[in-house]
Scaffold this motif. Structure first.
Motif, PDB file in Angstrom:
ATOM      1  N   SER A   9      -3.622  41.529 -14.187  1.00 42.89           N
ATOM      2  CA  SER A   9      -3.457  42.321 -15.417  1.00 42.89           C
ATOM      3  C   SER A   9      -2.954  43.713 -15.089  1.00 42.89           C
ATOM      4  O   SER A   9      -2.024  44.227 -15.742  1.00 42.89           O
ATOM      5  N   PHE A  10      -3.541  44.363 -14.084  1.00 41.96           N
ATOM      6  CA  PHE A  10      -3.078  45.687 -13.690  1.00 41.96           C
ATOM      7  C   PHE A  10      -1.631  45.640 -13.198  1.00 41.96           C
ATOM      8  O   PHE A  10      -0.810  46.493 -13.564  1.00 41.96           O
ATOM      9  N   MET A  11      -1.295  44.670 -12.357  1.00 44.61           N
ATOM     10  CA  MET A  11       0.074  44.571 -11.832  1.00 44.61           C
ATOM     11  C   MET A  11       1.066  44.370 -12.964  1.00 44.61           C
ATOM     12  O   MET A  11       2.174  44.945 -12.940  1.00 44.61           O
ATOM     13  N   ALA A  51       8.443  34.089 -13.593  1.00 47.21           N
ATOM     14  CA  ALA A  51       9.506  33.976 -14.593  1.00 47.21           C
ATOM     15  C   ALA A  51       9.167  34.740 -15.868  1.00 47.21           C
ATOM     16  O   ALA A  51      10.032  35.415 -16.447  1.00 47.21           O
ATOM     17  N   ASN A  52       7.932  34.648 -16.320  1.00 44.98           N
ATOM     18  CA  ASN A  52       7.541  35.339 -17.548  1.00 44.98           C
ATOM     19  C   ASN A  52       7.609  36.853 -17.399  1.00 44.98           C
ATOM     20  O   ASN A  52       8.091  37.552 -18.304  1.00 44.98           O
ATOM     21  N   MET A  53       7.126  37.378 -16.290  1.00 45.49           N
ATOM     22  CA  MET A  53       7.121  38.827 -16.113  1.00 45.49           C
ATOM     23  C   MET A  53       8.521  39.360 -15.833  1.00 45.49           C
ATOM     24  O   MET A  53       8.880  40.441 -16.301  1.00 45.49           O
ATOM     25  N   LEU A  54       9.340  38.616 -15.106  1.00 43.03           N
ATOM     26  CA  LEU A  54      10.708  39.062 -14.840  1.00 43.03           C
ATOM     27  C   LEU A  54      11.539  39.061 -16.109  1.00 43.03           C
ATOM     28  O   LEU A  54      12.290  40.017 -16.374  1.00 43.03           O
ATOM     29  N   SER A  55      11.418  38.026 -16.921  1.00 41.78           N
ATOM     30  CA  SER A  55      12.209  37.948 -18.151  1.00 41.78           C
ATOM     31  C   SER A  55      11.837  39.066 -19.120  1.00 41.78           C
ATOM     32  O   SER A  55      12.711  39.641 -19.776  1.00 41.78           O
ATOM     33  N   GLY A  56      10.543  39.381 -19.214  1.00 41.05           N
ATOM     34  CA  GLY A  56      10.132  40.471 -20.095  1.00 41.05           C
ATOM     35  C   GLY A  56      10.686  41.805 -19.654  1.00 41.05           C
ATOM     36  O   GLY A  56      11.133  42.614 -20.485  1.00 41.05           O
ATOM     37  N   LYS A  57      10.674  42.058 -18.347  1.00 41.11           N
ATOM     38  CA  LYS A  57      11.209  43.307 -17.820  1.00 41.11           C
ATOM     39  C   LYS A  57      12.718  43.415 -18.089  1.00 41.11           C
ATOM     40  O   LYS A  57      13.215  44.464 -18.529  1.00 41.11           O
ATOM     41  N   GLN A  69      -0.662  36.211 -19.377  1.00 35.49           N
ATOM     42  CA  GLN A  69      -0.251  35.524 -18.154  1.00 35.49           C
ATOM     43  C   GLN A  69      -1.314  35.633 -17.056  1.00 35.49           C
ATOM     44  O   GLN A  69      -1.486  34.700 -16.272  1.00 35.49           O
ATOM     45  N   ALA A  70      -2.025  36.747 -17.023  1.00 34.36           N
ATOM     46  CA  ALA A  70      -3.149  36.850 -16.086  1.00 34.36           C
ATOM     47  C   ALA A  70      -4.225  35.837 -16.430  1.00 34.36           C
ATOM     48  O   ALA A  70      -4.818  35.205 -15.540  1.00 34.36           O
ATOM     49  N   TYR A  71      -4.471  35.665 -17.729  1.00 34.68           N
ATOM     50  CA  TYR A  71      -5.463  34.676 -18.175  1.00 34.68           C
ATOM     51  C   TYR A  71      -5.019  33.257 -17.822  1.00 34.68           C
ATOM     52  O   TYR A  71      -5.822  32.447 -17.328  1.00 34.68           O
TER      53      TYR A  71
END
Length: 344
Positions: free
Chosen positions: A183-185, A262-268, A315-317
């Motif tokens: 979550s922090f990352m 993939a989820n975090m890269l696409s959001g960024k 995504q952390a969950y």
């Protein structure tokens, strides 16, 4: 007095939040050969750490021909004469190859930030519980209440629900660390000067590898029998099922790593592209077009920031939940029923 302090805090927060945007766009313009915005340059790993007041170079550590070379920055390595820059990468000047690059990068720094902050918060809360606050009395303050809500949620709704009752307690520390750390990352990437460490597949692969080894290490005898032997299944079917089960052991952590990455890269990338429309329109049609586009791009970016914050926690969950599911499947004692239908 309190109101004045709040105003000062909000002012400083706004300054810290918006100041790096100009600095980052200037550096991006230099790195992208005149392009108004460099999307790839915003999401890739860097050997310097962006901070509100500029950039901090990070150490470069190389293993070359059995020798360890340590430099305070990329510039220091180049000035030493031992390394040269070719096509944007550092190579030894004598023509040899780098055996191992152990350099500190921005993504690694944010992994450390997330884990250190998680450990610090946990130790601080544990000290309060040892003093009786929250154990002999009710939790005090919003922060301790929030901490307890998160911990109880991970323990009861993730660990206890998916791992056998006799075994779930020993996995709670790992699952709680994974949930809070990721979550922090993820949320660090919302800072204009921040980096989303989980948008790097190497980071998510390491996290998934921890889950993989913990899962296999705690696998019961029944778990391994259902991977290699399949009690009650005809022998000819084991030839088909065993390779599938072995492959399944590795596809589960692979899916964990790729899903989070993939989820975090696409959001960024989405946030950068939409906010970058301002600079693109200004570069093509002039400043007036850029200002006009800002009335569309800025509100949409704010909405995406809120959505990305929710997705970061979600995504952390999901990563923590699936880790608990995989561990629970391996730690569960299976019933040895006969027949193919029982195995299915």
């Amino acid at each position: 007095m309190l109101r004045a302090c709040r105003r000062l805090f909000v002012t400083l927060l706004l300054v810290l939040f918006f100041t790096p945007l100009t600095q980052a766009s200037d550096k991006s313009a230099q790195d992208s050969d005149g392009a108004p915005i460099d999307v790839v340059g915003k999401v890739v790993d860097h050997h310097e750490l962006a901070v509100p007041w500029g950039y901090v170079p990070l150490p470069r550590i190389f293993l070359v021909d059995g020798g360890l070379s340590i430099y305070s920055s990329t510039e220091s390595a180049l000035n030493s004469g031992d390394f040269v820059e070719q096509e944007g990468a550092i190579t030894p000047a004598n023509g040899s190859e780098i055996t191992l690059d152990l350099s500190i990068t921005s993504h690694l720094m944010y992994v450390w930030f997330g884990l250190i902050l998680t450990v610090w918060l946990t130790i601080a809360m544990a000290r309060r519980y040892r003093q009786g606050v929250g154990r002999k009395t009710e939790p005090q303050g919003w922060f301790q209440n929030l901490f307890e809500i998160v911990f109880v949620f991970v323990r009861d709704d993730i660990a206890k629900t998916n791992i056998p009752d006799a075994k779930y307690k020993k996995f709670v520390p790992y699952l709680f660390t994974v949930f809070v750390g990721i979550s922090f990352m993820n949320l660090f990437g919302l800072l204009p000067w921040g980096a989303t460490a989980t948008a790097d597949v190497t980071v998510t692969a390491v996290l998934a590898t921890f889950t993989f080894f913990i899962t296999q290490w705690n696998g019961t005898k029944d778990h391994w029998e259902h991977v290699f032997w399949f009690p009650g299944v005809p022998g000819w079917m084991r030839i088909i099922l065993t390779p599938i089960e072995i492959i399944g052991l590795f596809t589960k952590p692979f899916a964990l790593a790729v899903r989070l990455f993939a989820n975090m890269l696409s959001g960024k990338i989405m946030i950068i592209c939409i906010l970058g429309l301002i600079f693109i329109f200004a570069d093509i049609f002039g400043s007036a077009a850029g200002i006009g586009m800002s009335f569309f791009a800025v509100p949409l970016t704010v909405a995406l920031y809120v959505l990305k914050a929710f997705v970061g926690v979600l995504q952390a969950y999901i990563f923590t939940l699936l880790s608990a599911v995989f561990i629970g499947m391996a730690a569960e004692e299976h019933a040895h029923e006969e027949g193919v239908e029982a195995h299915a």
